[in-house]
Structures are given as structure tokens and as C-alpha cells.
Design an enzyme around this catalytic site. Structure first.
Site, PDB file in Angstrom:
ATOM      1  N   ASP A  87      -5.282  -2.280  -4.494  1.00 48.63           N
ATOM      2  CA  ASP A  87      -5.960  -3.286  -5.553  1.00 48.63           C
ATOM      3  C   ASP A  87      -5.630  -4.655  -5.193  1.00 48.63           C
ATOM      4  O   ASP A  87      -4.746  -5.034  -4.200  1.00 48.63           O
ATOM      5  CB  ASP A  87      -5.559  -2.908  -6.897  1.00 48.63           C
ATOM      6  CG  ASP A  87      -3.813  -3.325  -7.092  1.00 48.63           C
ATOM      7  OD1 ASP A  87      -3.098  -2.907  -6.244  1.00 48.63           O
ATOM      8  OD2 ASP A  87      -3.505  -3.874  -8.237  1.00 48.63           O
ATOM      9  N   GLU A 157      -0.852  -2.306  -8.568  1.00 52.39           N
ATOM     10  CA  GLU A 157       0.440  -3.245  -8.171  1.00 52.39           C
ATOM     11  C   GLU A 157       0.253  -4.547  -8.702  1.00 52.39           C
ATOM     12  O   GLU A 157       0.895  -5.003  -9.350  1.00 52.39           O
ATOM     13  CB  GLU A 157       0.426  -3.416  -6.796  1.00 52.39           C
ATOM     14  CG  GLU A 157       2.001  -3.824  -6.397  1.00 52.39           C
ATOM     15  CD  GLU A 157       2.037  -5.391  -6.450  1.00 52.39           C
ATOM     16  OE1 GLU A 157       3.266  -6.041  -6.561  1.00 52.39           O
ATOM     17  OE2 GLU A 157       1.188  -6.140  -6.517  1.00 52.39           O
TER      18      GLU A 157
HETATM   19  N1  BES Z   1       2.810  -8.707  -2.379  1.00 50.48           N
HETATM   20  C1  BES Z   1       3.275  -9.322  -3.575  1.00 50.48           C
HETATM   21  C2  BES Z   1       4.697  -9.864  -3.834  1.00 50.48           C
HETATM   22  C3  BES Z   1       5.355 -10.607  -2.878  1.00 50.48           C
HETATM   23  C4  BES Z   1       4.500 -11.437  -1.894  1.00 50.48           C
HETATM   24  C5  BES Z   1       6.635 -10.593  -2.470  1.00 50.48           C
HETATM   25  C6  BES Z   1       5.140 -12.129  -0.972  1.00 50.48           C
HETATM   26  C7  BES Z   1       7.112 -11.206  -1.401  1.00 50.48           C
HETATM   27  C8  BES Z   1       6.745 -12.176  -0.890  1.00 50.48           C
HETATM   28  C9  BES Z   1       2.545  -8.440  -4.862  1.00 50.48           C
HETATM   29  O1  BES Z   1       1.443  -8.015  -4.550  1.00 50.48           O
HETATM   30  C10 BES Z   1       2.724  -9.384  -6.011  1.00 50.48           C
HETATM   31  O2  BES Z   1       1.866 -10.226  -5.988  1.00 50.48           O
HETATM   32  N2  BES Z   1       3.553  -9.244  -6.913  1.00 50.48           N
HETATM   33  C11 BES Z   1       3.282  -9.938  -8.418  1.00 50.48           C
HETATM   34  C12 BES Z   1       3.863  -8.866  -9.438  1.00 50.48           C
HETATM   35  C13 BES Z   1       3.086  -8.160 -10.055  1.00 50.48           C
HETATM   36  C14 BES Z   1       3.762  -7.304 -11.190  1.00 50.48           C
HETATM   37  C15 BES Z   1       2.001  -8.745 -10.703  1.00 50.48           C
HETATM   38  C16 BES Z   1       4.039 -11.237  -8.086  1.00 50.48           C
HETATM   39  O3  BES Z   1       4.846 -11.381  -7.577  1.00 50.48           O
HETATM   40  O4  BES Z   1       3.351 -11.913  -9.024  1.00 50.48           O
HETATM   41 MN    MN Z   2       1.142  -7.196  -2.756  1.00 48.05          MN
HETATM   42 MN    MN Z   3      -0.131  -9.586  -5.131  1.00 49.28          MN
END
Ligand code: BES
Ligand code: MN
Ligand code: MN
Length: 465
Positions: A87, A157
Site C-alpha cells: 500500500d 502499513e
Molecule cells: N517506510 C516508512 C517508515 C520509515 C521511512 C522509517 C523511512 C524509516 C525511514 C513507513 O511506510 C511509514 O511511513 N510509516 C509511518 C507510520 C504509519 C503508522 C503511518 C510513519 O513513519 O509515519
Molecule cells: Mn514504508
Molecule cells: Mn510510508
């Protein structure tokens, strides 16, 4: 290993296949894209089969399906579980994209002279997830798959992995593994490979402040009734003090304190403040007193307004005192802070600072725990050796500011550790307009992953088994 050759011969196809995947708008936040989300799950399934998985299934959940695939070659060998997500974030604001977000184009940039694929999800996480599918293909085609592999690719995710926890709880045996491998983070730069050793936790809430029961004439009533936007702004402003410390009582109680030695080690990671400022066009950095920029965005918790609205925002001017004002607020948390506890602390505090003249509602959205990975483990060593083989140097351990909330639940339900081998760059603009992923990074990722399998299997068999 014959990896480099294989990549050279097949790189155009590797790129074309990813481009096809990027064309499907699998936006999990928007129910209008449900059909496309399902189509993407199907496409991932087909690709896993083509790469050589023996068993691939679309697993239904209360939400979006999870694609599960496996290639079990020998029960006595270790098993790597690859996690990723198909996603993507909503592409908004659309008008800021130089090309349509789901019509991938390849353009050269200063950092990516070999070209980068521009599309929503190019880096986060379709591109990085797909590196693993191609790495599997290479290992199978070269007859060099050293261990068992399982894939678990989810579709929620970006909206908090709600169904994945349910899935983990109900499929512990099926998902049994010896290490979880994820590429959904970044590396310091193309010259400096890094292994992500920490992720922040998250608590996400929405707040509503209500005063009059309808929008009012701001002349007839102005000055005599509370304006919810004025009040909300003041309440939000009070959540940080003059040192940019968060003022919620108890907020820092459980924050992990790093030793001076650990902070010194962190400070050794290459970082150029002027570059940092230039890249994002800021005149100066801003943050908690007493901490460096790298510390502020990794080992320290934060509180940020992600959106704020209310009142009249159309053309021209309308004189009105709005009935309601809203904001979405996220708190990034660090190890040991419990996201449910922090959500409660926020709610209690936010309600307590509201003046009598307004009604306040706090609605929690989702959250998750932070994570730190050990660096004296065989999985860390295996990742480090893999980077060494391909980049000719050791990887730098780096705590990231981002969150992948499900990682801490992997430990809870599957009792396994996670290795975060990221190949994205901060400049890839994930979640922003013009997200892209360097072709070089994509191919380097594909090249590095098989070495992880090789080293992990070897270390695993040498050490405990
Ligand atoms: N891949 C990201 C997280 C990420 C990116 C971690 C770059 C470290 C470096 C993930 O898809 C993401 O966006 N996570 C969200 C959390 C989620 C609960 C919406 C975030 O970090 O905002
Ligand atoms: Mn991600
Ligand atoms: Mn992300």
C-alpha cells in the site's frame, strides 16, 4: 556469485516490472481505492510465483489482504521472513507533482544521474519490497538460495497495520522464522551504506474544540465568546515550552537516556548541516534544546500538528467565528515510552488545559511501539557483511526517526528479531509529491540482499545450530 551478471542482463525487465506495479494506485487511506488495493495484492502474488515461490496465497483479513509466499528448501535450514507493504500514501497534493503519481516516469536528478523512477510508492515501499522479490529470483535462478524464505507483504502499513496484528496472532506457526528482513527505511547516502538500528513509536490523535453551536457573526459576537480556532492555537502552542520541550506531565518519564558514549558514536555518522538545510529549503533548524539535529529526529520524542482546520478558508473574506476547530497531532515516541500510556497522558492534559468556555474532544487514531535492534547479533553481522561485499565498506548503524509500528509486534508474536536494510535516501521524497527511487539504489538493493542470505545462513549454522 553470479549476481552482478544476472542483474546486468535483466535490469530493464526489473525496472519494467516495478513500473507496472507502481501504476496501480493502492492508496490504503482512501476507501475509494479498495479495488486497486486488491489488484495490487494480486499483482504481488503473481510476481512472487514468477520469482519462484512454491506456495503463494492471498490471505483475507478484516481489512486489506496480506500476500503470503514461501520457498521451503530444507526444514533444517534457517528461515528468513521478508516483510514489506504494497500500500502507498495518498498522492496529495496532486498539483505539486511534475508527472502523474501513478504514471511512472524515469528522470535523472543531481543525486541520481542514472535516473530515478518517479511515482507514489516508488521507494515507500513498492520499490524496496520488490528488490526482495527480484533477489529471490536471482538466488533461485543461480541455484544459490541458501535457506528457506517466507514473504509477508501487507496492504495497511500506511494506515497503522491494523489487520497485520490480527494476522500475526492467528498465524504464528505459518510465519515461524529465524529472522525478519525489511527494506522500508533509508541509507545515509549512496556512498555510506547504513543499517537502521532504531525506529520511533507513534501516537496519533485528532482533537476537536467546540464553542458556539453554530458559526457566528464575528462582529455581533466577536470578543464575547470563545473562538475555537484561537483557543485551539493557544492550547497547541502551550504543548511546547521555550526550550521546545513537550509540556505534557509525565511525557518524558520513560524516555530512554543514552550514555555520553552512545551519543558520541551517533555524532560520528556523516552529517552536513548546511546540506540538510539546503535540501529542504529551511533557513535554520529548530528543536529541543540540548540535542543535535540527528538526536532530535531519532532518539528524542516529538509532538507535531499534521493538519489544522476550521472556519472559513474559501475565496475572499467571510467574517465568522467558527463553531469548531480541529487538528491532527502525532507524537513520535522513543524506546520504553508506551504509546497507549502517552495517548492517555495527552488526552488528560489536553482536556485539562481547555478553558471552561469550550468543549474538547480527543480521539485516538492509531499508534505503535518504537524498536531498537541489537548490533551484536548474527543478523546484524550478516547485514553488515552483505554491505561490505557490495559497497566495500562497513555499514553505519543509524537510528531512524520514522516508524514501522508492526516491528515491535513481530517480536511479541513471532519471537524474532528484525534487520532493517534500507536503500532509500532522505531526498527520495517519500510521502511527498514527486516521490522517487534511484535506479542505482534499486539495483544495489537487489544485489546486496542475496549476500545477506548467504552470510546469515552461514553464521546461523556456525553459531547455534
Ligand atoms: N517506510 C516508512 C517508515 C520509515 C521511512 C522509517 C523511512 C524509516 C525511514 C513507513 O511506510 C511509514 O511511513 N510509516 C509511518 C507510520 C504509519 C503508522 C503511518 C510513519 O513513519 O509515519
Ligand atoms: Mn514504508
Ligand atoms: Mn510510508
Amino acid at each position: 556469485m553470479n549476481i552482478k551478471n544476472y542483474i546486468e542482463k535483466n535490469q530493464q525487465r526489473f525496472i519494467d516490472e516495478l513500473v507496472e506495479l507502481l501504476k496501480i494506485p493502492s492508496v490504503s487511506a482512501d476507501p475509494n481505492f479498495k479495488k486497486e488495493v486488491l489488484m495490487t495484492a494480486d499483482a504481488v502474488k503473481i510476481n512472487l510465483e514468477a520469482a519462484g515461490c512454491d506456495k503463494v496465497e492471498i490471505c483475507e483479513t478484516p481489512g486489506n489482504p496480506i500476500v503470503y509466499g514461501e520457498k521451503i528448501i530444507d526444514e533444517s535450514l534457517p528461515t528468513v521472513l521478508v516483510y514489506g507493504h504494497y500500500d502507498v500514501q495518498p498522492p496529495d497534493p496532486l498539483e505539486l507533482w511534475n508527472s502523474p503519481p501513478f504514471d511512472p516516469v524515469i528522470e535523472k536528478t543531481e543525486i541520481h544521474p542514472e535516473g530515478a523512477i518517479f511515482a507514489r510508492g516508488a521507494c515507500d515501499d513498492k520499490g524496496q519490497m520488490y528488490m526482495h522479490v527480484k533477489a529471490l529470483e536471482i538466488m533461485i535462478q543461480n541455484d544459490e538460495l541458501p535457506c528457506n524464505v517466507k514473504f509477508m507483504i501487507e496492504g495497511e502499513e500506511e494506515v497503522g497495520s491494523v489487520s497485520l496484528e490480527w494476522f500475526l496472532e492467528h498465524n504464528q506457526e505459518k510465519l515461524a522464522n529465524d529472522v525478519i528482513l525489511i527494506s522500508d527505511t533509508g541509507m545515509i547516502s549512496k556512498e555510506v551504506p547504513s543499517i537502521t538500528t532504531g525506529l520511533r513509536g507513534l501516537s496519533y490523535v485528532e482533537v476537536e474544540v467546540e464553542s458556539p453551536n453554530r458559526d457566528l457573526h464575528s462582529g455581533l459576537y466577536g470578543g464575547a465568546v470563545a473562538n475555537p480556532i484561537n483557543i485551539l492555537s493557544k492550547m497547541i502552542a502551550s504543548l511546547h515550552d521555550d526550550n521546545n520541550h513537550i509540556t505534557i506531565p509525565g511525557f518524558y518519564d520513560k524516555v530512554e537516556v543514552l550514555s555520553e558514549l552512545e551519543r558520541e558514536k551517533m555524532a560520528e555518522a556523516p552529517f552536513d548541516l548546511e546540506d540538510y538545510k539546503n535540501h529542504i529549503g529551511i533557513t535554520d533548524v529548530h528543536g529541543e534544546k540540548g540535542y543535535s539535529t540527528n538526536e532530535r529526529n531519532s532518539i528524542r520524542p516529538t509532538l507535531d500538528v499534521n493538519g489544522i482546520w476550521g472556519g472559513y478558508i474559501g475565496e475572499g473574506a467571510k467574517t465568522v467565528i467558527p463553531s469548531k476547530a480541529f487538528a491532527k497531532i502525532s507524537m513520535r515516541l522513543v524506546p520504553n515510552q508506551d504509546w497507549r500510556e502517552i495517548t492517555d497522558l495527552f488526552k488528560t492534559h489536553f482536556e485539562s488545559i481547555a478553558p471552561k468556555s469550550v468543549k474538547v474532544k480527543v480521539t485516538p487514531h492509531h499508534g505503535g511501539q518504537g524498536y531498537v535492534t541489537p548490533i551484536d547479533s548474527i543478523e546484524y553481522k550478516a547485514a553488515d557483511l552483505a554491505f561490505h561485499d557490495v559497497f566495500g565498506k562497513a555499514a553505519v548503524p543509524q537510528r531512524s526517526g520514522g516508524s514501522i509500528p508492526i516491528v515491535s509486534l513481530f517480536e511479541k508474536y513471532l519471537q524474532s528479531k528484525t534487520v532493517l536494510m534500507g536503500f532509500g535516501l532522505n531526498s527520495d521524497a517519500i510521502h511527498s509529491p514527486n516521490e522517487h527511487f534511484g535506479i542505482w539504489n534499486y539495483l544495489k538493493g537487489i544485489e546486496t540482499i542475496p549476500y545477506f542470505y548467504k552470510h546469515f545462513t552461514k553464521l546461523y549454522l556456525e553459531t547455534n545450530h
